[in-house]
Design an enzyme around this catalytic site. Structure first.
Site, short mmCIF file in Angstrom:
data_model
loop_
_atom_site.label_atom_id
_atom_site.label_comp_id
_atom_site.label_asym_id
_atom_site.label_seq_id
_atom_site.Cartn_x
_atom_site.Cartn_y
_atom_site.Cartn_z
N LYS A 125 -0.71 -4.30 -3.07
CA LYS A 125 -2.01 -3.75 -2.65
C LYS A 125 -2.14 -2.35 -3.25
O LYS A 125 -1.52 -1.40 -2.77
CB LYS A 125 -2.13 -3.68 -1.14
CG LYS A 125 -3.46 -3.07 -0.67
CD LYS A 125 -3.51 -2.92 0.84
CE LYS A 125 -4.83 -2.30 1.28
NZ LYS A 125 -4.96 -0.88 0.89
N SER A 127 0.82 -1.21 0.00
CA SER A 127 0.00 0.00 0.00
C SER A 127 0.86 1.27 0.00
O SER A 127 1.51 1.57 -0.99
CB SER A 127 -0.95 -0.05 1.20
OG SER A 127 -1.94 0.94 1.11
N ASP A 148 9.94 4.95 -10.37
CA ASP A 148 9.53 5.54 -11.64
C ASP A 148 10.34 6.78 -12.00
O ASP A 148 10.61 7.05 -13.17
CB ASP A 148 8.05 5.91 -11.58
CG ASP A 148 7.13 4.72 -11.84
OD1 ASP A 148 7.66 3.60 -12.06
OD2 ASP A 148 5.90 4.89 -11.81
#
Length: 536
Positions: free
Chosen positions: A321, A296, A307
């Site tokens: 999640k 999460s 990224d």
């Protein structure tokens, strides 16, 4: 993102009647065709028949709780009903504070045993130590006390006094303390220190309302000590508040970079979040250490760093999640945590793993110490995305690390048997010998658990009736020495120092240190991705 609130009365037929009326009043046509209306009538009828005719008197509240659980079971694994007590505990944990005396404890053979006194707490200031046994609370015996009773007796209003009587290992006389209850922090960043000159280490275990502030304090402390590189350890961190994950990621990125975005069915559940430029830690090399239990909010942070090529992700594929829950407070004092959106990393990756088999999906939550990876597909079967610098990353099943580790720190059966005994022996040894080294740094570098100490430990095990194979102990003598030494550190200084000794034997931390040169190369560049301002 603000929280919406709704209400639900959880009390037998009254609850179901209110629910029925609520459903019939909806404007979106959910009751059209009579299907939901009919099923609710059936549910009300079943509840009435059970409460009137079952062989034993039925608990209406338990029946309704079961009905709620059954309804949510038809959704995703993370939509959850919290009864009032569970909700209270969750609020306390997420708030990051409570009022009490500030000890962590275990109940061993009926004895209420102090594991540690929280730094700065009333107990810590009075000199309460690991291994102390609380034998009385306000004059009443604590022998055989239950965990919930401990909370009831030791916690209370700020400024109130609780009297405890303590038996200390190696001492005959009892110690009496009047402890004034105060605000006690529940740390989400419990450990931060220099692993070696210039290399900082921060352990983050949850994302509560205080996490970003705690992290900022830890980073500033380490930078003042000369930190030039950072290992951020979020292994086992199951997540928490979305806004705290955003604030943590914001610390490490320059302004205007997308951190995460969410997509949902209701209008205000779809949002984009960008870095603000307030972050003060955007340049030094960063390694994020993750494992299969990082989930999460942990995946939001590690996904954004990966990224943007801001940090090197090291470890195991994370849990996967990618669902966002909104909290709805209920009239009975409980709460509904309902999934309202999915979240995506800046490059567009959905991290959510398949949960069609819920039992298999949730099995990754249970730490059994095995070496299997979470039940996610292999990277080559998952959708590919590109980082800002053009590196390939994967969606659809957690965060795949840049440096994948297979070696894990796993306790053997012997170490699990001996774990508690390290604590008990070290506390007794320190108290009996009155050992006090000049500093923790000297203790860490110079102190050795000698053969004489090991022999004393073996005699201690025999005296306690703890059975083990001597050959197995000799085969794992390095782990035994480390176990004794880390518990000595806890007794003499605290949890932070214990953790420093503990991770000296952690192969994944050593791998993270070895990966720092790669992180240094990454930190020299500042790529820009063409998905930075991509429209949803």
């Amino acid at each position: 993102m603000g929280w919406k609130r709704t209400g639900l009365v959880v009390s037998g037929c009254v609850f179901l009647a209110a629910l029925l009326i609520g459903v019939l009043s909806l404007n979106n046509g959910i009751a059209s065709g009579g299907t939901v209306y009919t099923q609710l009538q059936v549910l009300t009828e079943v509840l009435r028949l059970v409460t009137e005719n079952y062989v034993e008197e039925a608990d209406g509240t338990a029946l309704v709780d079961g009905a709620i659980a059954g309804m949510l079971d038809k959704l995703d694994p993370h939509s959850t009903y919290l009864d009032p007590e569970r909700y209270r505990r969750m609020q306390e944990r997420n708030r990051g504070t409570y009022y009490g005396i500030g000890v962590s404890f275990e109940i061993v053979d009926g004895d209420l045993t102090v594991v540690s006194a929280i730094d700065g707490s009333p107990s810590h200031k009075l000199g309460i130590r690991p291994g102390d046994v609380i034998v009385k609370i306000d004059g009443r015996s604590a022998k055989g006390i239950k965990q919930e009773e401990v909370f009831d007796k030791l916690r209370g209003e700020r400024g109130t006094i609780v009297h405890v009587t303590i038996r200390r290992p190696g001492e005959e006389d009892l110690h009496e303390f009047d402890i004034v209850r105060d605000q006690i922090p529940i740390f989400s960043v419990p450990y931060s220190f220099l692993l070696r000159p210039g290399v900082g280490y921060v352990r983050m275990i949850r994302f509560s309302s205080t996490t970003s502030d705690e992290l900022e304090e830890a980073l500033q402390k380490l930078e003042a000590q000369g930190m030039e590189k950072l290992i951020l350890d979020i292994r086992g961190n199951a997540g928490g508040f979305l806004n705290e994950a955003i604030e943590v990621a914001d610390k490490f990125l320059a302004a205007g970079k997308k951190l995460v975005y969410t997509l949902g069915r209701i209008p205000d559940s779809s949002e984009e979040y960008y870095s603000t430029g307030r972050g003060k830690h955007t340049r030094y090399p960063l390694v994020l250490l993750i494992d299969r239990y990082s989930a999460s909010a942990s995946e939001i942070v590690s996904g954004a760093m990966q990224d943007w090529d801001r940090g090197l992700v090291v470890g195991e594929t994370s849990f996967g999640k990618g669902l966002v829950q909104r909290q709805y407070q209920l009239k009975n004092g409980g709460a509904l945590l309902l999934t309202v959106a999915r979240y995506y990393t800046p490059s567009g990756r959905l991290i959510q793993r398949d949960y069609s088999d819920k039992e298999k999906y949730m099995s990754a939550d249970a730490d059994e110490g095995d070496e299997e990876t979470p039940p996610s597909s292999e990277p080559d079967a998952r959708p590919e995305f590109k980082t800002a610098a053009g590196r390939v990353v994967y969606g659809g099943g957690g965060i795949t690390p840049d440096v994948k580790l297979t070696e894990r720190w796993i306790y053997s059966s012997l170490q699990r048997t001996l774990d508690r005994s390290y604590f008990d022996f070290a506390n007794r040894w320190v108290n009996e010998t009155r050992y006090q080294p000049p500093s923790f740094d000297e203790f860490r570098e110079d102190f050795e658990v000698t053969d004489e100490i090991v022999r004393s430990y073996e005699a201690f095990l025999k005296d306690r009736g703890i059975k083990y194979e001597p050959d197995s102990l000799r085969a794992e003598i390095d782990q035994v020495r480390s176990g004794i030494k880390r518990e000595m550190a806890r007794n003499l200084w605290g949890e932070n120092e214990r953790w420093q000794i503990l991770i000296e034997s952690d192969p994944q931390v050593h791998a993270a240190i070895a990966a720092l040169p790669q992180a240094e190369l990454m930190a020299r560049n500042e790529p820009t991705g063409d998905w930075q301002t991509r429209s949803r």
